[in-house]
Design a protein around this motif. Structure first.
Motif, PDB file in Angstrom:
ATOM      1  N   ILE A 177      35.817  -5.280   4.549  1.00  0.00           N
ATOM      2  CA  ILE A 177      36.949  -6.214   4.454  1.00  0.00           C
ATOM      3  C   ILE A 177      37.405  -6.618   5.843  1.00  0.00           C
ATOM      4  CG2 ILE A 177      39.369  -6.436   3.763  1.00  0.00           C
ATOM      5  CD1 ILE A 177      38.608  -4.431   1.428  1.00  0.00           C
ATOM      6  N   ALA A 178      37.544  -5.654   6.749  1.00  0.00           N
ATOM      7  CA  ALA A 178      37.981  -5.956   8.112  1.00  0.00           C
ATOM      8  C   ALA A 178      36.991  -6.878   8.814  1.00  0.00           C
ATOM      9  CB  ALA A 178      38.150  -4.659   8.894  1.00  0.00           C
ATOM     10  N   ARG A 179      35.715  -6.621   8.644  1.00  0.00           N
ATOM     11  CA  ARG A 179      34.696  -7.457   9.297  1.00  0.00           C
ATOM     12  C   ARG A 179      34.736  -8.892   8.781  1.00  0.00           C
ATOM     13  NH1 ARG A 179      29.622  -8.702   7.675  1.00  0.00           N
ATOM     14  NH2 ARG A 179      29.577  -7.096   6.050  1.00  0.00           N
ATOM     15  N   LEU A 180      34.860  -9.049   7.468  1.00  0.00           N
ATOM     16  CA  LEU A 180      34.877 -10.399   6.892  1.00  0.00           C
ATOM     17  C   LEU A 180      36.181 -11.136   7.190  1.00  0.00           C
ATOM     18  CD1 LEU A 180      33.120  -9.733   3.460  1.00  0.00           C
ATOM     19  CD2 LEU A 180      32.128 -10.627   5.567  1.00  0.00           C
ATOM     20  N   LEU A 181      37.290 -10.400   7.236  1.00  0.00           N
ATOM     21  CA  LEU A 181      38.551 -11.036   7.643  1.00  0.00           C
ATOM     22  C   LEU A 181      38.443 -11.588   9.051  1.00  0.00           C
ATOM     23  CD1 LEU A 181      41.216  -8.507   6.278  1.00  0.00           C
ATOM     24  CD2 LEU A 181      40.908 -10.876   5.525  1.00  0.00           C
ATOM     25  N   ALA A 182      37.808 -10.849   9.943  1.00  0.00           N
ATOM     26  CA  ALA A 182      37.632 -11.324  11.322  1.00  0.00           C
ATOM     27  C   ALA A 182      36.758 -12.572  11.372  1.00  0.00           C
ATOM     28  CB  ALA A 182      37.030 -10.216  12.182  1.00  0.00           C
ATOM     29  N   GLN A 183      35.700 -12.624  10.560  1.00  0.00           N
ATOM     30  CA  GLN A 183      34.849 -13.808  10.501  1.00  0.00           C
ATOM     31  C   GLN A 183      35.634 -15.015   9.986  1.00  0.00           C
ATOM     32  OE1 GLN A 183      31.269 -13.062   8.256  1.00  0.00           O
ATOM     33  NE2 GLN A 183      30.625 -11.370   9.571  1.00  0.00           N
ATOM     34  N   PRO A 231      46.598  -5.164   5.964  1.00  0.00           N
ATOM     35  CA  PRO A 231      45.282  -4.645   6.318  1.00  0.00           C
ATOM     36  C   PRO A 231      45.448  -3.392   7.166  1.00  0.00           C
ATOM     37  CG  PRO A 231      45.864  -6.424   7.799  1.00  0.00           C
ATOM     38  CD  PRO A 231      46.998  -6.314   6.802  1.00  0.00           C
ATOM     39  N   LEU A 232      44.500  -2.462   7.030  1.00  0.00           N
ATOM     40  CA  LEU A 232      44.587  -1.231   7.804  1.00  0.00           C
ATOM     41  C   LEU A 232      44.660  -1.533   9.300  1.00  0.00           C
ATOM     42  CD1 LEU A 232      44.478   1.819   8.127  1.00  0.00           C
ATOM     43  CD2 LEU A 232      41.998   1.689   7.868  1.00  0.00           C
ATOM     44  N   GLY A 233      43.735  -2.346   9.799  1.00  0.00           N
ATOM     45  CA  GLY A 233      43.753  -2.783  11.191  1.00  0.00           C
ATOM     46  C   GLY A 233      43.709  -4.293  11.258  1.00  0.00           C
ATOM     47  N   VAL A 234      44.086  -4.856  12.379  1.00  0.00           N
ATOM     48  CA  VAL A 234      44.074  -6.312  12.504  1.00  0.00           C
ATOM     49  C   VAL A 234      42.700  -6.828  12.930  1.00  0.00           C
ATOM     50  CG1 VAL A 234      46.528  -6.442  12.994  1.00  0.00           C
ATOM     51  CG2 VAL A 234      44.909  -6.319  14.897  1.00  0.00           C
ATOM     52  N   ASP A 235      41.777  -5.919  13.254  1.00  0.00           N
ATOM     53  CA  ASP A 235      40.410  -6.327  13.575  1.00  0.00           C
ATOM     54  C   ASP A 235      39.477  -5.161  13.256  1.00  0.00           C
ATOM     55  OD1 ASP A 235      40.233  -4.515  15.837  1.00  0.00           O
ATOM     56  OD2 ASP A 235      41.328  -5.987  17.023  1.00  0.00           O
ATOM     57  N   PRO A 236      38.167  -5.396  13.246  1.00  0.00           N
ATOM     58  CA  PRO A 236      37.225  -4.329  12.884  1.00  0.00           C
ATOM     59  C   PRO A 236      37.280  -3.119  13.803  1.00  0.00           C
ATOM     60  CG  PRO A 236      36.160  -6.465  12.693  1.00  0.00           C
ATOM     61  CD  PRO A 236      37.489  -6.707  13.351  1.00  0.00           C
ATOM     62  N   ASP A 237      37.470  -3.321  15.104  1.00  0.00           N
ATOM     63  CA  ASP A 237      37.500  -2.187  16.026  1.00  0.00           C
ATOM     64  C   ASP A 237      38.664  -1.253  15.712  1.00  0.00           C
ATOM     65  OD1 ASP A 237      35.249  -3.086  17.324  1.00  0.00           O
ATOM     66  OD2 ASP A 237      36.359  -4.034  18.974  1.00  0.00           O
ATOM     67  N   GLU A 238      39.845  -1.822  15.464  1.00  0.00           N
ATOM     68  CA  GLU A 238      40.994  -0.999  15.095  1.00  0.00           C
ATOM     69  C   GLU A 238      40.719  -0.226  13.813  1.00  0.00           C
ATOM     70  OE1 GLU A 238      45.055  -3.120  16.782  1.00  0.00           O
ATOM     71  OE2 GLU A 238      44.750  -2.849  14.635  1.00  0.00           O
ATOM     72  N   THR A 239      40.139  -0.925  12.849  1.00  0.00           N
ATOM     73  CA  THR A 239      39.860  -0.305  11.551  1.00  0.00           C
ATOM     74  C   THR A 239      38.866   0.841  11.699  1.00  0.00           C
ATOM     75  OG1 THR A 239      40.280  -2.426  10.470  1.00  0.00           O
ATOM     76  CG2 THR A 239      39.070  -0.770   9.210  1.00  0.00           C
ATOM     77  N   ASP A 240      37.788   0.610  12.431  1.00  0.00           N
ATOM     78  CA  ASP A 240      36.786   1.660  12.641  1.00  0.00           C
ATOM     79  C   ASP A 240      37.389   2.866  13.346  1.00  0.00           C
ATOM     80  OD1 ASP A 240      34.882   0.079  11.450  1.00  0.00           O
ATOM     81  OD2 ASP A 240      33.942  -0.558  13.333  1.00  0.00           O
ATOM     82  N   ALA A 241      38.244   2.622  14.335  1.00  0.00           N
ATOM     83  CA  ALA A 241      38.852   3.723  15.081  1.00  0.00           C
ATOM     84  C   ALA A 241      39.762   4.562  14.187  1.00  0.00           C
ATOM     85  CB  ALA A 241      39.631   3.181  16.274  1.00  0.00           C
ATOM     86  N   ALA A 242      40.502   3.910  13.314  1.00  0.00           N
ATOM     87  CA  ALA A 242      41.381   4.640  12.396  1.00  0.00           C
ATOM     88  C   ALA A 242      40.572   5.501  11.432  1.00  0.00           C
ATOM     89  CB  ALA A 242      42.262   3.660  11.627  1.00  0.00           C
ATOM     90  N   ILE A 243      39.499   4.953  10.908  1.00  0.00           N
ATOM     91  CA  ILE A 243      38.643   5.703   9.989  1.00  0.00           C
ATOM     92  C   ILE A 243      37.995   6.879  10.711  1.00  0.00           C
ATOM     93  CG2 ILE A 243      36.486   5.561   8.679  1.00  0.00           C
ATOM     94  CD1 ILE A 243      37.392   2.728   7.829  1.00  0.00           C
ATOM     95  N   ALA A 244      37.553   6.660  11.932  1.00  0.00           N
ATOM     96  CA  ALA A 244      36.957   7.746  12.712  1.00  0.00           C
ATOM     97  C   ALA A 244      37.967   8.868  12.944  1.00  0.00           C
ATOM     98  CB  ALA A 244      36.438   7.204  14.042  1.00  0.00           C
ATOM     99  N   ALA A 245      39.223   8.504  13.178  1.00  0.00           N
ATOM    100  CA  ALA A 245      40.258   9.512  13.381  1.00  0.00           C
ATOM    101  C   ALA A 245      40.492  10.320  12.105  1.00  0.00           C
ATOM    102  CB  ALA A 245      41.551   8.844  13.834  1.00  0.00           C
ATOM    103  N   ALA A 246      40.485   9.663  10.960  1.00  0.00           N
ATOM    104  CA  ALA A 246      40.659  10.364   9.686  1.00  0.00           C
ATOM    105  C   ALA A 246      39.477  11.285   9.412  1.00  0.00           C
ATOM    106  CB  ALA A 246      40.826   9.355   8.552  1.00  0.00           C
ATOM    107  N   ARG A 247      38.281  10.821   9.755  1.00  0.00           N
ATOM    108  CA  ARG A 247      37.099  11.668   9.573  1.00  0.00           C
ATOM    109  C   ARG A 247      37.200  12.930  10.434  1.00  0.00           C
ATOM    110  NH1 ARG A 247      33.647   8.062  10.531  1.00  0.00           N
ATOM    111  NH2 ARG A 247      33.073   7.540   8.379  1.00  0.00           N
ATOM    112  N   ARG A 248      37.608  12.768  11.693  1.00  0.00           N
ATOM    113  CA  ARG A 248      37.755  13.926  12.578  1.00  0.00           C
ATOM    114  C   ARG A 248      38.837  14.883  12.073  1.00  0.00           C
ATOM    115  NH1 ARG A 248      37.399   9.845  16.546  1.00  0.00           N
ATOM    116  NH2 ARG A 248      39.687   9.917  16.842  1.00  0.00           N
ATOM    117  N   ALA A 249      39.921  14.311  11.581  1.00  0.00           N
ATOM    118  CA  ALA A 249      41.026  15.137  11.108  1.00  0.00           C
ATOM    119  C   ALA A 249      40.744  15.777   9.758  1.00  0.00           C
ATOM    120  CB  ALA A 249      42.303  14.293  11.019  1.00  0.00           C
TER     121      ALA A 249
END
Length: 327
Positions: free
Chosen positions: A315-321, A96-114
């Motif tokens: 996917i990250a959100r549902l994995l956490a649930q 998985p990209l991140g192990v929880d939704p917060d990690e995943t969202d932060a990674a996506i936000a970084a890619a968007r900025r970059a």
């Protein structure tokens, strides 16, 4: 055409599979390998022919690398994603990209900025069969979807190492269960459902002696349809997936393919009893996901259509649930 230069971060088994796949890529070739210990990178490079080796930092500091593949343990994915994006590299990161939704969202936000591609490496999403499946569902070929059943599980030879280690986010759900769950998210997206409305409604599972989930099941509400998924790392499970609609159902013996060949067959069973065998060419799926990443980079896109960020976030959100319901 000039081939993009790939760096592999991580010298483990999955990285070896990616290195074996790259010669089948149309757009990229292996150029560098990074590992925590340079000696491991040197051994890996000797095996697969990479001319450049170094630590993670040394590899990411180079200006002759276009994209990186991250094949490290789950808990290191996001840190390396941030470093690679900050260094101006496109990123293909193992699931998985991140192990929880917060990690995943932060990674996506970084890619968007970059303004750089970030692709979650669900290899079964790439290639002719995946394209055919999307077309079939988007076109309403099964009618209204009412049920999805999918599973993936295996018996690990040893109950040690990162797969059974809580410190590396081991366990069946994150390592294997993400596959059937991601398929359910895909089905929902391809049939026009609101992904924000998807929710895990019921879970079951077993926590093993080391403290990680070793088997698990979940029921997911798709809004007018239901999905039932199972996973395990202590026993084998069928690889069969069934997608049931009001006009037809689709049975896929092995939607996941393998690390060398994508899926090639499925059976469409209509409500009148007629059957249609679906057959498509196979590709090297890890090479296909690599090419999708480079294609996005060259076209100035940050996402690959095979696994858009909205689906990665869901996917990250549902994995956490799912994991939270077992803990």
């Amino acid at each position: 055409m000039t081939h993009a230069k790939w760096a592999i971060l991580g010298a483990g088994a999955i990285s070896g599979d990616f290195a074996r796949a790259l010669p089948a890529s149309e757009l990229g070739r292996l150029h560098a390998v990074g590992a925590r210990e340079v000696s491991r990178a040197e051994e890996f490079a000797a095996a697969f022919g990479a001319p450049v080796v170094g630590t993670y930092d040394e590899i990411l500091d180079r200006d002759d690398i276009d994209a990186v593949y991250i094949g490290t343990v789950h808990t290191t994915h996001v840190d390396l994603v941030h470093q690679a994006l900050a260094a101006g590299k496109a990123v293909l990161c193992e699931k998985p990209l991140g192990v929880d939704p917060d990690e995943t969202d932060a990674a996506i936000a970084a890619a968007r900025r970059a303004g750089l591609p970030l692709v979650e490496a669900f290899k079964y999403r790439f290639g002719p069969f995946a394209d055919r499946l999307r077309e079939l569902l988007e076109g309403g070929g099964l009618g209204e979807i009412v049920e999805v059943e999918s599973s993936l599980g295996f018996a690990a030879g040893s109950h040690t190492g990162r797969l059974f280690d809580p410190a590396t986010a081991g366990g069946a759900i994150l390592d294997v269960g993400c596959y059937p769950l991601s398929l359910v998210v895909g089905v929902a997206a391809w049939t026009g459902r609101d992904l924000e409305g998807l929710a895990v409604r019921a879970v079951a599972g077993t926590i093993g002696e080391t403290g990680v989930d070793v088997s698990a099941a979940a029921s997911i509400d798709l809004g007018g349809a239901s999905a039932n998924i199972r996973t395990a790392i202590v026993h084998d499970l069928p690889r069969l997936t069934r997608i049931v609609g009001r006009e037809a159902s689709l049975e896929i013996p092995n939607v996941w393919g393998s690390r060398t060949d994508s899926t090639e067959t499925a059976t469409l069973i209509r409500t009148d009893g007629t059957r249609e065998e679906i057959e498509v060419p196979t590709v090297q799926p890890m090479a296909a996901e690599a090419d999708a990443t480079i294609r996005a980079l060259r076209e100035g896109r940050t996402e690959a259509p095979e696994i858009p960020w909205e689906q990665t976030r869901t996917i990250a959100r549902l994995l956490a649930q799912w994991r939270g319901g077992i803990d």
